[in-house]
Motif scaffolding. Structure first.
Motif, mmCIF file in Angstrom:
data_model
loop_
_atom_site.group_PDB
_atom_site.id
_atom_site.type_symbol
_atom_site.label_atom_id
_atom_site.label_comp_id
_atom_site.label_asym_id
_atom_site.label_seq_id
_atom_site.Cartn_x
_atom_site.Cartn_y
_atom_site.Cartn_z
ATOM 1 N N GLU A 29 0.826 -1.205 0.000
ATOM 2 C CA GLU A 29 0.000 0.000 0.000
ATOM 3 C C GLU A 29 0.858 1.251 0.000
ATOM 4 N N ALA A 30 1.979 1.222 0.743
ATOM 5 C CA ALA A 30 2.883 2.371 0.747
ATOM 6 C C ALA A 30 3.513 2.569 -0.628
ATOM 7 N N LEU A 31 3.859 1.468 -1.289
ATOM 8 C CA LEU A 31 4.408 1.560 -2.635
ATOM 9 C C LEU A 31 3.386 2.168 -3.592
ATOM 10 N N TYR A 32 2.156 1.686 -3.543
ATOM 11 C CA TYR A 32 1.125 2.186 -4.436
ATOM 12 C C TYR A 32 0.883 3.679 -4.212
ATOM 13 N N ASP A 33 0.828 4.078 -2.947
ATOM 14 C CA ASP A 33 0.628 5.492 -2.631
ATOM 15 C C ASP A 33 1.768 6.340 -3.184
ATOM 16 N N ALA A 34 2.996 5.851 -3.051
ATOM 17 C CA ALA A 34 4.150 6.598 -3.554
ATOM 18 C C ALA A 34 4.154 6.647 -5.076
ATOM 19 N N TYR A 35 3.797 5.540 -5.717
ATOM 20 C CA TYR A 35 3.771 5.491 -7.181
ATOM 21 C C TYR A 35 2.768 6.481 -7.773
ATOM 22 N N THR A 36 1.645 6.656 -7.107
ATOM 23 C CA THR A 36 0.543 7.437 -7.678
ATOM 24 C C THR A 36 0.466 8.860 -7.111
ATOM 25 N N ARG A 37 1.461 9.277 -6.373
ATOM 26 C CA ARG A 37 1.459 10.618 -5.789
ATOM 27 C C ARG A 37 1.571 11.670 -6.891
ATOM 28 N N PRO A 38 0.728 12.691 -6.904
ATOM 29 C CA PRO A 38 0.813 13.729 -7.938
ATOM 30 C C PRO A 38 2.142 14.477 -7.866
ATOM 31 N N HIS A 39 2.659 14.851 -9.041
ATOM 32 C CA HIS A 39 3.929 15.599 -9.091
ATOM 33 C C HIS A 39 3.931 16.492 -10.329
ATOM 34 N N PRO A 40 2.995 17.415 -10.427
ATOM 35 C CA PRO A 40 2.867 18.247 -11.635
ATOM 36 C C PRO A 40 4.144 19.025 -11.941
ATOM 37 N N GLY A 41 4.579 18.932 -13.190
ATOM 38 C CA GLY A 41 5.721 19.709 -13.647
ATOM 39 C C GLY A 41 7.074 19.196 -13.234
ATOM 40 N N ARG A 42 7.110 18.049 -12.538
ATOM 41 C CA ARG A 42 8.397 17.532 -12.052
ATOM 42 C C ARG A 42 8.467 16.022 -12.262
ATOM 43 N N PRO A 43 9.659 15.495 -12.527
ATOM 44 C CA PRO A 43 9.812 14.038 -12.499
ATOM 45 C C PRO A 43 9.674 13.539 -11.066
ATOM 46 N N HIS A 44 9.446 12.250 -10.921
ATOM 47 C CA HIS A 44 9.141 11.671 -9.610
ATOM 48 C C HIS A 44 10.067 10.498 -9.329
ATOM 49 N N ALA A 45 10.605 10.443 -8.124
ATOM 50 C CA ALA A 45 11.463 9.341 -7.701
ATOM 51 C C ALA A 45 10.872 8.671 -6.473
ATOM 52 N N VAL A 46 10.837 7.344 -6.486
ATOM 53 C CA VAL A 46 10.394 6.557 -5.335
ATOM 54 C C VAL A 46 11.578 5.722 -4.867
ATOM 55 N N VAL A 47 11.989 5.912 -3.631
ATOM 56 C CA VAL A 47 13.062 5.133 -3.035
ATOM 57 C C VAL A 47 12.420 4.051 -2.176
ATOM 58 N N ALA A 48 12.589 2.800 -2.604
ATOM 59 C CA ALA A 48 11.987 1.664 -1.897
ATOM 60 C C ALA A 48 13.066 0.970 -1.085
ATOM 61 N N ARG A 49 12.993 1.123 0.228
ATOM 62 C CA ARG A 49 13.998 0.522 1.114
ATOM 63 C C ARG A 49 13.635 -0.919 1.432
ATOM 64 N N VAL A 50 14.605 -1.820 1.245
ATOM 65 C CA VAL A 50 14.407 -3.226 1.589
ATOM 66 C C VAL A 50 15.563 -3.664 2.480
ATOM 67 N N GLU A 51 15.517 -4.927 2.921
ATOM 68 C CA GLU A 51 16.560 -5.429 3.796
ATOM 69 C C GLU A 51 17.918 -5.360 3.090
ATOM 70 N N PRO A 52 19.010 -5.121 3.842
ATOM 71 C CA PRO A 52 20.333 -5.034 3.233
ATOM 72 C C PRO A 52 20.664 -6.294 2.450
ATOM 73 N N LYS A 53 21.413 -6.140 1.387
ATOM 74 C CA LYS A 53 21.750 -7.240 0.502
ATOM 75 C C LYS A 53 22.472 -8.352 1.219
ATOM 76 N N HIS A 54 23.298 -7.989 2.219
ATOM 77 C CA HIS A 54 24.078 -8.998 2.930
ATOM 78 C C HIS A 54 23.301 -9.638 4.062
ATOM 79 N N ALA A 55 22.060 -9.172 4.315
ATOM 80 C CA ALA A 55 21.301 -9.729 5.443
ATOM 81 C C ALA A 55 20.841 -11.145 5.180
#
Length: 243
Positions: free
Chosen positions: A217-243
């Motif tokens: 749900e947090a991903l979907y909300d971030a993906y669909t957030r309005p951003h008129p006139g600007r590009p949009h970046a979503v940083v999705a944090r997951v567990e560290p690669k070495h974990a």
């Protein structure tokens, strides 16, 4: 030039049954062999699923439609999650998955746009996808196509590559509001960015959202957030690669 799905790509086949998110681990388990880059693949699984299941306006029967959304996989190593999602959505038959990485299989260790239905670019060489996405967004703008959105998935370690920073700065300055960058942050970057992964995007004038990369749900909300006139970046944090 805007990448298009080439005519040489094999036609998509309808899935033998309907697949959902719960089926993705089983689909991924069909892909065996060496050099799987398992952590690189699983780190993208949830973000890819939400994107294809709820956001992207693209389907097997629209793979060549000029009005489709474009998804570019820049983080091309470890593409098992990508192949599993494409199979679940009917772009390719699940029967191809066991041949992953084998001689003669269209499913290589890096996706090939001439072989994989639905793939917009050939990827694997890190640092190329975001500049290609900028070019794609510019090409769509030049053609007067204001509907299609461009999404590109990159890894946090890719941001070590200088080509990305040039693309970030250019996209912000030119207001490419059809451009979206999804950064999978699994703490694998060799050089920590001052201010964190989101900082270069924010400094260049992008709209930025940082979320839990396993929370659909947090991903979907971030993906669909309005951003008129600007590009949009979503940083999705997951567990560290070495974990």
């Amino acid at each position: 030039m805007t990448p298009t799905t080439p005519a040489a790509a094999p036609p998509p086949a309808a899935p033998d049954r309907a697949y959902g998110y719960a089926d993705l681990p089983a689909l991924m388990s069909l892909m065996t062999g060496d050099e799987k880059h398992g952590p690189a693949a699983t780190s993208t699984l949830d973000a890819l699923w939400v994107l294809y299941d709820r956001v992207l306006r693209v389907s097997p029967d629209r793979a060549g439609d000029p009005g489709r959304d474009r998804f570019l996989l820049s983080k091309g190593h470890g593409p098992m999650a990508y192949y599993a999602v494409l199979a679940a959505k009917g772009f390719l038959p699940a029967g191809l998955l066991p041949g992953f990485g084998s001689y003669g299989s269209p499913l290589g260790h890096h996706p090939d746009r001439t072989l994989v239905p639905g793939a917009e670019i050939g990827s694997g060489s890190l640092g190329h996808g975001l500049p290609l996405a900028v070019g794609t967004a510019l090409g769509l703008r030049a053609r007067g196509l204001s509907g299609p959105r461009v999404w590109v998935l990159v890894g946090d370690a890719e941001l070590d590559e200088g080509s990305n920073h040039e693309a970030i700065a250019f996209a912000g300055a030119t207001g490419l509001d059809r451009l979206h960058t999804l950064v999978i942050d699994n703490s694998s970057a060799s050089h920590a960015l001052p201010g964190g992964v989101a900082a270069p995007f924010a400094a260049a004038g992008w709209s930025v959202a940082a979320v839990d990369g396993r929370d659909h749900e947090a991903l979907y909300d971030a993906y669909t957030r309005p951003h008129p006139g600007r590009p949009h970046a979503v940083v999705a944090r997951v567990e560290p690669k070495h974990a």
